[in-house]
Design an enzyme around this catalytic site. Structure first.
Site, PDB file in Angstrom:
ATOM      1  N   HIS A 112       0.853  -1.184   0.000  1.00  0.00           N
ATOM      2  CA  HIS A 112       0.000   0.000   0.000  1.00  0.00           C
ATOM      3  C   HIS A 112       0.897   1.244   0.000  1.00  0.00           C
ATOM      4  CE1 HIS A 112      -3.563   2.407   0.611  1.00  0.00           C
ATOM      5  NE2 HIS A 112      -2.858   3.103   1.489  1.00  0.00           N
ATOM      6  N   ASP A 153      -6.741  -2.927   4.196  1.00  0.00           N
ATOM      7  CA  ASP A 153      -5.472  -2.382   4.687  1.00  0.00           C
ATOM      8  C   ASP A 153      -5.319  -2.537   6.206  1.00  0.00           C
ATOM      9  OD1 ASP A 153      -4.698  -1.573   2.079  1.00  0.00           O
ATOM     10  OD2 ASP A 153      -5.839   0.279   2.285  1.00  0.00           O
TER      11      ASP A 153
HETATM   12  C1  GAR Z   1       1.173   0.996  -6.455  1.00  0.00           C
HETATM   13  O1  GAR Z   1       1.553   2.276  -6.041  1.00  0.00           O
HETATM   14  C2  GAR Z   1       0.523   0.239  -5.311  1.00  0.00           C
HETATM   15  O2  GAR Z   1       1.098   0.508  -4.065  1.00  0.00           O
HETATM   16  C3  GAR Z   1      -0.873   0.779  -5.376  1.00  0.00           C
HETATM   17  O3  GAR Z   1      -1.154   0.905  -6.749  1.00  0.00           O
HETATM   18  C4  GAR Z   1       0.061   1.074  -7.494  1.00  0.00           C
HETATM   19  C5  GAR Z   1       0.152  -0.023  -8.534  1.00  0.00           C
HETATM   20  O4  GAR Z   1       1.251   0.171  -9.392  1.00  0.00           O
HETATM   21  N1  GAR Z   1      -1.783  -0.086  -4.670  1.00  0.00           N
HETATM   22  C6  GAR Z   1      -2.835   0.358  -3.989  1.00  0.00           C
HETATM   23  O5  GAR Z   1      -3.165   1.524  -3.942  1.00  0.00           O
HETATM   24  C7  GAR Z   1      -3.622  -0.731  -3.274  1.00  0.00           C
HETATM   25  N2  GAR Z   1      -4.470  -0.149  -2.266  1.00  0.00           N
HETATM   26  P1  GAR Z   1       1.874  -1.037 -10.224  1.00  0.00           P
HETATM   27  O6  GAR Z   1       0.740  -1.704 -10.999  1.00  0.00           O
HETATM   28  O7  GAR Z   1       2.830  -0.335 -11.172  1.00  0.00           O
HETATM   29  O8  GAR Z   1       2.566  -1.990  -9.289  1.00  0.00           O
END
Ligand code: GAR
Length: 210
Positions: A112, A153
């Site tokens: 997260h 979370d």
């Molecule tokens: C990341 O920043 C992850 O931490 C977030 O979405 C992005 C995905 O990027 N996740 C959340 O917000 C979950 N609550 P990615 O597809 O490039 O890994």
């Protein structure tokens, strides 16, 4: 050497998936191997990343299955078919029910993009998290890897890393810095930690004879 079977759930670009793939290649992850990537979005770039790394992938779409229950039933089926020991949520943008999280109790981890308990829970995902952090005016944010339970979370924290906010940051610049400085480091490290615990406790969910 015994290795835990890692399945990664994704929805988008998959830079965290890439960090996991790279970490397995470089040996940062040595107690597990990524055997499956599952996307809940058709055409997610993360699926390309899996293909380029030679990792099997599947797409499971809620709308096509009709209900959350049917979606989770299919997810469980594909995860069990792959003898999954640990599930990594890497940018997976769908909330999972208590039935699902209990089915894989202490076997699901999530990254997260904030320091939990700030800017987390229902409605806080992706850029929205960084928009909220900047709107509040915090000077430090970061990332958290935690176990997944029925509270969004809300599961036990495994690792956190703080990242400074700079003057003039936008949600996009902050997201990028938090990924580079925190997420891409603590997600692979946490994954290795949990895989190691699974192996040491011989707590394989599947294939106990490994
Ligand atoms: C990341 O920043 C992850 O931490 C977030 O979405 C992005 C995905 O990027 N996740 C959340 O917000 C979950 N609550 P990615 O597809 O490039 O890994």
């Amino acid at each position: 050497m015994l290795k835990a079977n890692i399945s990664v759930l994704v929805s988008g670009g998959g830079t965290n998936l890439q960090a996991l793939i790279d970490a397995e290649k470089s040996g940062i992850i040595s107690s597990g191997t990524i055997g499956l990537v599952v996307s809940n979005k058709e055409g997610a770039y993360a699926l390309e990343r899996a293909k380029n790394a030679g990792i099997a992938s599947k797409t499971v779409i809620k709308n096509q299955l009709g209900s959350q229950e049917a979606f989770e039933k299919e997810l469980i089926r594909v995860l069990e078919e792959a003898n999954t020991d640990i599930i990594v949520l890497a940018g997976f943008m769908s909330i999972l029910s208590a039935d699902f999280t209990n089915h894989f109790k202490d076997r699901i981890i999530n990254v997260h993009p904030s320091l939990i308990p700030s800017f987390c829970g229902k409605g806080f995902y992706g850029l929205k998290v960084h928009e909220a952090a900047l709107a509040y005016g915090v000077k430090v944010s970061g990332a958290t890897v935690h176990f997944v339970n029925e509270v969004p979370d809300g599961g036990k924290i495994i690792m956190q890393k703080a990242v400074e906010i700079h003057d003039g940051d936008t949600p996009e610049t902050l997201q990028k810095r938090i990924m580079q400085e925190a997420e891409w480091k603590i997600l692979p490290m946490s994954c290795e930690k949990v895989c190691k615990e699974i192996i040491n406790n011989k707590g394989f969910l599947q294939g106990e004879t490994k």
